[in-house]
Write a protein that holds these residues in place. Structure first.
Motif, mmCIF file in Angstrom:
data_model
loop_
_atom_site.group_PDB
_atom_site.id
_atom_site.type_symbol
_atom_site.label_atom_id
_atom_site.label_comp_id
_atom_site.label_asym_id
_atom_site.label_seq_id
_atom_site.Cartn_x
_atom_site.Cartn_y
_atom_site.Cartn_z
ATOM 1 N N ASP A 140 21.720 -18.246 42.304
ATOM 2 C CA ASP A 140 22.473 -18.960 43.331
ATOM 3 C C ASP A 140 22.011 -18.549 44.723
ATOM 4 O O ASP A 140 21.846 -19.402 45.608
ATOM 5 N N TYR A 143 18.557 -20.197 45.448
ATOM 6 C CA TYR A 143 18.603 -21.624 45.753
ATOM 7 C C TYR A 143 19.371 -21.905 47.042
ATOM 8 O O TYR A 143 19.116 -22.924 47.705
ATOM 9 N N ALA A 144 20.297 -21.041 47.408
ATOM 10 C CA ALA A 144 20.971 -21.189 48.699
ATOM 11 C C ALA A 144 20.000 -20.887 49.841
ATOM 12 O O ALA A 144 20.016 -21.565 50.883
ATOM 13 N N PRO A 147 16.572 -24.134 49.326
ATOM 14 C CA PRO A 147 16.910 -25.372 48.599
ATOM 15 C C PRO A 147 15.644 -26.122 48.195
ATOM 16 O O PRO A 147 14.644 -26.103 48.913
ATOM 17 N N ALA A 184 25.255 -23.388 44.903
ATOM 18 C CA ALA A 184 23.857 -23.820 44.985
ATOM 19 C C ALA A 184 23.294 -24.105 43.602
ATOM 20 O O ALA A 184 22.568 -25.084 43.395
ATOM 21 N N ASN A 187 24.860 -27.305 42.263
ATOM 22 C CA ASN A 187 24.274 -28.483 42.898
ATOM 23 C C ASN A 187 22.909 -28.811 42.302
ATOM 24 O O ASN A 187 22.600 -29.979 42.025
#
Length: 212
Positions: A140, A143-144, A147, A184, A187
């Motif tokens: 997480d 990816y935060a 992106p 993240a 998503n």
């Protein structure tokens, strides 16, 4: 080629989705390592999913080794491996976390569904759960901070492994990894699941369908 294994396995699903993104033709045989043990053993005596029966009869096992072989195919649509050193390093970092998340979530499923309740060792369950949470926390955060563009033309091996792992976790052990704590990762998975290669290989007991 024949890919042997059930789509309720994140490792089998990782390979099927990747094959779809690569544009590689294959036949999927949903043979279970539990319900169809003897049938699976006739294909691969080790009874490990996924197993890939190659055109010359060679049987490969382990999702990472199968995907390494797939990258050698000249007919593939593209590569899932970043070409630059920095991109490759980051992707390998992501793959490592995603496969750790797969491993620990599968262990939790086995502990809770296969082991008799009176045999459950809670310190071990808590240790596995902590490792799973640590892997998801790492994914997480990655990816935060970075992106990615979620498209069939841009996903890497790490992105596929992460999205598949997260979907498996939320399907099988959601109480251990609350989705709201990992926005993240949530998503990434939600957007990836809308892609044709993911929709063609939905988590469960079905067979891979032709991609749209």
């Amino acid at each position: 080629m024949q890919l042997i294994g059930m789509l309720d396995s994140p490792y089998v699903r990782r390979v099927t989705v990747s094959f779809g993104l690569l544009g590689l033709p294959f036949e999927h045989r949903p043979v279970s390592v539990f319900r169809h043990f003897d049938e699976f053993r006739r294909i691969n005596p080790v009874v490990k999913a996924p197993s890939l029966v190659c055109d010359d009869g060679t049987v490969l096992m382990d999702s990472s080794l199968i995907l390494e072989y797939a990258e050698s195919f000249p007919a593939r649509r593209r590569s899932l491996v970043p070409a630059d050193a920095a991109g490759l390093l980051h992707d390998l970092y992501i793959v490592g976390l995603a496969l750790a998340a797969c491993e620990k979530s599968v262990q939790l499923v086995y502990e809770r569904q296969l082991r008799p309740a009176e045999k459950l060792h809670m310190p071990w369950v808590e240790r596995i759960s902590g490792q799973l949470l640590a892997a998801c926390t790492g994914l997480d955060a990655a990816y935060a901070a970075h992106p990615v563009q979620v498209a069939s033309e841009t996903l890497t091996r790490g992105d596929v492994a992460s999205a598949v792992a997260w979907h498996f976790i939320q399907a099988m052990v959601p109480e251990t990894v609350p989705a709201g704590d990992f926005p993240a990762l949530q998503n990434l998975s939600a957007r990836a699941e809308r892609l044709p290669a993911f929709r063609a290989a939905p988590h469960g007991e079905g067979t891979v369908q032709p991609a749209e």
